[in-house]
Design a protein around this motif. Structure first.
Motif, PDB file in Angstrom:
ATOM      1  N   LYS A 181       0.642  -1.227   0.006  1.00  0.00           N
ATOM      2  CA  LYS A 181      -0.066  -0.048   0.015  1.00  0.00           C
ATOM      3  C   LYS A 181       0.978   1.461  -0.179  1.00  0.00           C
ATOM      4  O   LYS A 181       0.471   1.985  -0.842  1.00  0.00           O
ATOM      5  N   ALA A 182       1.942   1.305   0.700  1.00  0.00           N
ATOM      6  CA  ALA A 182       2.911   2.455   0.993  1.00  0.00           C
ATOM      7  C   ALA A 182       3.444   2.744  -0.535  1.00  0.00           C
ATOM      8  O   ALA A 182       3.557   3.894  -0.909  1.00  0.00           O
ATOM      9  N   SER A 183       3.833   1.618  -1.297  1.00  0.00           N
ATOM     10  CA  SER A 183       4.339   1.880  -2.688  1.00  0.00           C
ATOM     11  C   SER A 183       3.010   2.269  -3.535  1.00  0.00           C
ATOM     12  O   SER A 183       3.688   3.149  -4.490  1.00  0.00           O
ATOM     13  N   TYR A 184       2.127   1.942  -3.358  1.00  0.00           N
ATOM     14  CA  TYR A 184       0.722   2.181  -4.243  1.00  0.00           C
ATOM     15  C   TYR A 184       0.641   3.887  -4.119  1.00  0.00           C
ATOM     16  O   TYR A 184       0.520   4.569  -5.052  1.00  0.00           O
ATOM     17  N   THR A 185       0.497   4.043  -2.766  1.00  0.00           N
ATOM     18  CA  THR A 185       0.085   5.661  -2.634  1.00  0.00           C
ATOM     19  C   THR A 185       1.357   6.595  -2.810  1.00  0.00           C
ATOM     20  O   THR A 185       1.136   7.905  -3.022  1.00  0.00           O
ATOM     21  N   SER A 186       2.506   6.213  -2.898  1.00  0.00           N
ATOM     22  CA  SER A 186       3.586   6.949  -3.332  1.00  0.00           C
ATOM     23  C   SER A 186       3.700   7.313  -4.708  1.00  0.00           C
ATOM     24  O   SER A 186       4.457   8.291  -5.001  1.00  0.00           O
ATOM     25  N   VAL A 187       2.870   6.713  -5.364  1.00  0.00           N
ATOM     26  CA  VAL A 187       2.932   6.952  -6.959  1.00  0.00           C
ATOM     27  C   VAL A 187       1.678   7.867  -7.097  1.00  0.00           C
ATOM     28  O   VAL A 187       0.766   7.897  -6.600  1.00  0.00           O
ATOM     29  N   ASP A 188       2.188   9.163  -8.147  1.00  0.00           N
ATOM     30  CA  ASP A 188       1.568  10.105  -8.445  1.00  0.00           C
ATOM     31  C   ASP A 188       0.929   9.968  -9.876  1.00  0.00           C
ATOM     32  O   ASP A 188       1.557   9.716 -10.666  1.00  0.00           O
ATOM     33  N   GLY A 189      -0.502   9.538  -9.963  1.00  0.00           N
ATOM     34  CA  GLY A 189      -1.017   9.310 -11.362  1.00  0.00           C
ATOM     35  C   GLY A 189      -1.395   7.830 -11.443  1.00  0.00           C
ATOM     36  O   GLY A 189      -1.472   7.006 -10.210  1.00  0.00           O
ATOM     37  N   PRO A 190      -1.594   7.153 -12.559  1.00  0.00           N
ATOM     38  CA  PRO A 190      -2.091   5.915 -12.755  1.00  0.00           C
ATOM     39  C   PRO A 190      -1.027   5.039 -12.214  1.00  0.00           C
ATOM     40  O   PRO A 190       0.239   5.077 -12.569  1.00  0.00           O
ATOM     41  N   ARG A 191      -1.143   3.752 -11.483  1.00  0.00           N
ATOM     42  CA  ARG A 191      -0.057   3.033 -11.108  1.00  0.00           C
ATOM     43  C   ARG A 191      -0.118   1.661 -11.961  1.00  0.00           C
ATOM     44  O   ARG A 191      -1.268   1.335 -12.397  1.00  0.00           O
ATOM     45  N   ALA A 192       0.872   0.981 -11.952  1.00  0.00           N
ATOM     46  CA  ALA A 192       1.284  -0.137 -13.003  1.00  0.00           C
ATOM     47  C   ALA A 192       2.439  -0.906 -11.956  1.00  0.00           C
ATOM     48  O   ALA A 192       3.131  -0.419 -11.065  1.00  0.00           O
ATOM     49  N   VAL A 193       2.095  -2.226 -11.990  1.00  0.00           N
ATOM     50  CA  VAL A 193       2.971  -3.196 -11.370  1.00  0.00           C
ATOM     51  C   VAL A 193       4.469  -3.032 -11.953  1.00  0.00           C
ATOM     52  O   VAL A 193       4.783  -3.012 -13.200  1.00  0.00           O
ATOM     53  N   SER A 194       5.463  -2.706 -11.195  1.00  0.00           N
ATOM     54  CA  SER A 194       6.867  -2.364 -11.532  1.00  0.00           C
ATOM     55  C   SER A 194       7.510  -3.895 -11.870  1.00  0.00           C
ATOM     56  O   SER A 194       7.747  -4.554 -10.717  1.00  0.00           O
ATOM     57  N   VAL A 195       7.963  -4.245 -12.852  1.00  0.00           N
ATOM     58  CA  VAL A 195       8.572  -5.465 -13.279  1.00  0.00           C
ATOM     59  C   VAL A 195       9.864  -5.631 -12.313  1.00  0.00           C
ATOM     60  O   VAL A 195      10.259  -6.620 -11.722  1.00  0.00           O
ATOM     61  N   ALA A 196      10.717  -4.418 -12.552  1.00  0.00           N
ATOM     62  CA  ALA A 196      11.942  -4.426 -11.702  1.00  0.00           C
ATOM     63  C   ALA A 196      11.925  -4.606 -10.337  1.00  0.00           C
ATOM     64  O   ALA A 196      12.854  -5.017  -9.900  1.00  0.00           O
ATOM     65  N   ALA A 197      11.046  -3.828  -9.830  1.00  0.00           N
ATOM     66  CA  ALA A 197      10.917  -3.664  -8.411  1.00  0.00           C
ATOM     67  C   ALA A 197      10.188  -4.558  -7.695  1.00  0.00           C
ATOM     68  O   ALA A 197      10.538  -4.787  -6.296  1.00  0.00           O
TER      69      ALA A 197
END
Length: 769
Positions: A378-394
């Motif tokens: 959730k912290a990673s999700y809310t830290s992104v500004d705008g539309p979110r997608a799953v980061s393959v590398a992270a």
């Protein structure tokens, strides 16, 4: 596809082709016969016309004078032409040549001599199109056992052996030639011409039914059947041809497909005694279907006006090739299809409760519900500004947490159906094997992320609303949209060919993914880069598939592509826009077109249908949560779109407005389904202006201004000689004007027809259905 050339392979009109020696030579002869040196002054304005039996042009004066025939004169001309065609069947040995000579006079062609310079190229293209048409049209009802043997090509008296049904006429070759000349910019083309041809021939077919019914002699009935079969062969071939080539032309020029839909519609007519064109379409569509095919989905297809009169045989054959022994999802046990009468009896549309969301990749070794899942951070999700997608590398599979980045042009968007087991929410997570699948596919596309609602749309109301607000941007800007459907994922595409591509198109027509509301939105916004996930995680570009069908596929498969235009890539139809503006507009549709798509595609979650409808028109539009706000933002609507079974709002000034685009019928108290009228885009009808008081529009009106018993008597309710219109009026009167004394019928006005200075309908308008 192998090109055919000889008379035996093509099975075309015997007399003329036999003299020419081959189809190609026959086409060249037809071109030569229609060449006129007077057309050389304007080589791109070659003259062609169809005798409509509606008007007479006087060309003797400097100003062309058009006199429109009265209804009585019109009917006399139609009947006279039918009699002429019937007389052409007198001699069974020469009936094809005689019929062709009589019928070809209706199409007037005068080509420029430029045509002869390209005659071999044009002939090759015409022959190619003929080889891609059905060999015989859909069989007409009627007994053929007593017909003379000279009317058949063999000993068996079967429909596909009937000469008038299995051989092409000169006018078919000319109609194909006309379209080829247009592609070579040698002549002009109008959709109105194509519609006129189909409507006029349909009227001739209808007249032959009346003549056959009135015939006393059995021989006369047989002759009328031969004429009707000959005309029907031309009509359905012409119908298939223009539906397919219109789609091909739009695809080639990257144009919107929702324009001029009016010219793809035509009058319904009797094809035989007691059977209308609509009824024949329904009967033929139900034959030869696969056991696993949903009957309600099939009903939606054959009842669509754009499918009226098309041949379904090859569609069913291609679908069976890839459906295999698939279970039927219409019922809980998977052993039977629904009744096809309404959606409430089909689990694909109503009542299905999906508890198991544990789909696995085919490479997964666990294949059980105990497989480890990756849940959201959730912290990673809310830290992104705008539309979110799953980061393959992270995203580290060992950490069991999904990490996010901003969705971009390097994102793969996954479009799927919840009932197939990839649903859930971020806090529930996604199977590790599915994450690995999409991460691997993203990397193959040189992308750094993927988007799937399972881990990108949270359950929390505020976060969900925010995520939905970004859906247009996600799918429009994504590098590719990957369509995931159980049926499509079972198709082996390791050995691609045109027949396989045709089978995939048919599978898409009937698959669950094409029957849902959210996937329509997702497909539309990502239509420029649609890919289909197939067996063994092989990915097929939809654009490549469509291009192959346009180049070499059967035209009776291509004709059904009108049902998939929301996922076919296109540019804006307006060339005045800049390239970037055209690209932005390419994923947009007007309110009525979007509403017609959603009228038979449900959303699983209550209220989502309005959200989806509000997102369809533009990429930057705001998602609206209720129908009142939706309609308050509109300033006008096509009147024809309002004629549907959709439930209406109850707010003052909005009682005319659909509460939802979903117009499906509901069961009444006795458990019987009510009649369903889907919403059509009806862009040819006049606009109704919207204000706080309601709507203001122009309508055709018919008043019942007298007591019902008097009107019944005046219309001849008990008269066996009533016209179809009188029968319909009495039926409406009995059903609706039971309590009150008066009633009024409204019919949308076609906005393309002008009114004269006296405010009366013009002759052309009055002649329209």
């Amino acid at each position: 596809m192998q090109k055919l050339d000889t008379i035996h392979e093509l099975s075309v009109e015997s007399g003329e082709v036999a003299k020419a020696g081959s189809m190609r030579q026959w086409v060249v002869q037809i071109l030569a016969g229609d060449v006129s040196e007077t057309s050389d002054l304007h080589p791109q304005r070659c003259h062609y016309d169809w005798d409509e039996f509606t008007h007479h042009q006087d060309l003797s004066q400097q100003v062309i004078v058009i006199r429109r025939y009265t209804q009585q004169e019109h009917q006399l001309l139609v009947d006279a032409k039918c009699e002429e065609l019937c007389n052409a069947t007198t001699n069974p040995a020469s009936h094809l040549t005689d019929l062709d000579r009589c019928f070809s006079s209706l199409l007037i062609c005068k080509w420029s001599t430029v045509v002869m310079q390209l005659r071999q190229t044009i002939a090759d293209e015409v022959c190619d199109y003929i080889s891609r048409l059905p060999r015989v049209p859909t069989a007409l009802p009627g007994d053929r056992g007593d017909l003379p043997s000279e009317l058949f090509s063999g000993q068996e008296k079967a429909w596909d052996k009937l000469l008038v049904a299995s051989q092409h006429s000169k006018n078919i070759v000319r109609c194909i030639t006309l379209r080829v000349l247009y592609d070579h910019k040698i002549c002009e083309w109008t959709d109105h011409f194509a519609q006129t041809v189909k409507n006029c021939v349909g009227e001739l077919i209808d007249a032959t039914v009346r003549q056959s019914r009135a015939a006393v002699c059995e021989r006369d009935k047989q002759r009328w059947f031969i004429v009707r079969a000959y005309l029907w062969n031309f009509w359905q071939t012409c119908r298939t041809l223009y539906a397919a080539l219109n789609f091909k032309s739009n695809f080639k020029h990257n144009q919107q497909y929702s324009q001029n839909l009016f010219y793809q519609w035509f009058r319904n007519f009797d094809v035989s005694t007691g059977t209308t064109l609509k009824e024949l379409t329904k009967l033929s569509a139900s034959k030869h279907k696969a056991a696993s095919l949903c009957l309600w989905t099939l009903a939606l297809l054959h009842s669509d006006p754009q499918c009226l009169g098309l041949d379904f045989d090859l569609v069913h054959e291609r679908y069976r090739n890839v459906s295999g022994s698939a279970l039927n999802r219409c019922s809980a046990d998977g052993t039977r299809s629904c009744s096809g009468l309404h959606p409430n009896a089909c689990l694909r549309y109503r009542g299905l409760k999906v508890k198991d969301q544990s789909m696995h990749d085919h490479t997964c070794s666990d294949q059980n519900a105990a497989e480890r899942k990756l849940t959201w951070d959730k912290a990673s999700y809310t830290s992104v500004d705008g539309p979110r997608a799953v980061s393959v590398a992270a995203t580290d599979a060992c950490s069991e947490k999904v990490k996010y980045c901003k969705a971009s042009g390097r994102t793969i968007a996954i479009s799927h159906v919840w009932s197939h087991g990839q649903g859930g929410r971020p806090h529930h997570g996604i199977n590790l094997c599915l994450h690995q699948r999409y991460a691997r596919i993203a990397q193959e596309f040189d992308c750094d992320s993927y988007w799937i609602d399972t881990v990108c749309i949270p359950e929390d109301h505020k976060l969900r609303k925010e995520a939905i607000g970004y859906i247009n941007e996600v799918f429009y800007k994504s590098h590719a949209v990957l369509v995931c459907d159980k049926d499509l994922m079972n198709i082996d595409v390791s050995k691609p060919n045109v027949e396989l591509y045709e089978s995939i198109v048919c599978a898409v027509l009937f698959c669950d993914w094409n029957s849902r509301a959210w996937t329509v939105l997702e497909g539309l916004k990502g239509r420029k880069n649609i890919y289909i996930l197939c067996m063994n995680n092989q990915v097929l570009e939809f654009k490549t598939l469509v291009q192959s069908l346009c180049d070499t596929g059967h035209l009776n498969i291509l004709a059904f592509m009108s049902q998939l235009v929301h996922i076919v890539p296109c540019d804006s139809y307006d060339r005045n826009y800049s390239p970037s503006a055209r690209e932005l507009r390419a994923g947009q549709v007007v309110l009525e077109v979007g509403g017609s798509w959603l009228s038979h595609r449900p959303a699983s979650r209550k209220g989502d249908d309005i959200v989806i409808w509000s997102l369809l028109p533009g990429h930057g539009t705001k998602a609206l949560q209720n129908a009142v706000d939706f309609w308050r933002q509109q300033c006008r609507v096509h009147t024809g779109f309002l004629l549907s079974s959709a439930e209406r709002l109850k707010q003052r000034g909005l009682t005319w407005a659909p509460k939802t685009p979903y117009a499906m019928s509901t069961a009444n108290r006795k458990g019987k389904s009510q009649v369903f009228y889907r919403a059509l885009s009806s862009q040819e009808t006049c606009f109704a202006s919207i204000d706080e008081q309601g709507i203001t529009a122009e309508w055709y009106q018919y008043y019942f201004q007298e007591p019902e018993t008097t009107l019944w008597r005046r219309l001849g309710f008990n008269d066996s000689k009533m016209t179809a219109t009188q029968i319909e009026l009495t039926t409406i009167l009995r059903k609706f004007v039971r309590v009150g004394r008066y009633g009024c019928l409204l019919h949308p006005v076609n906005e393309t027809f002008a009114h004269n200075e006296n405010g009366l309908l013009t002759g052309e308008e009055a002649a329209m259905p």
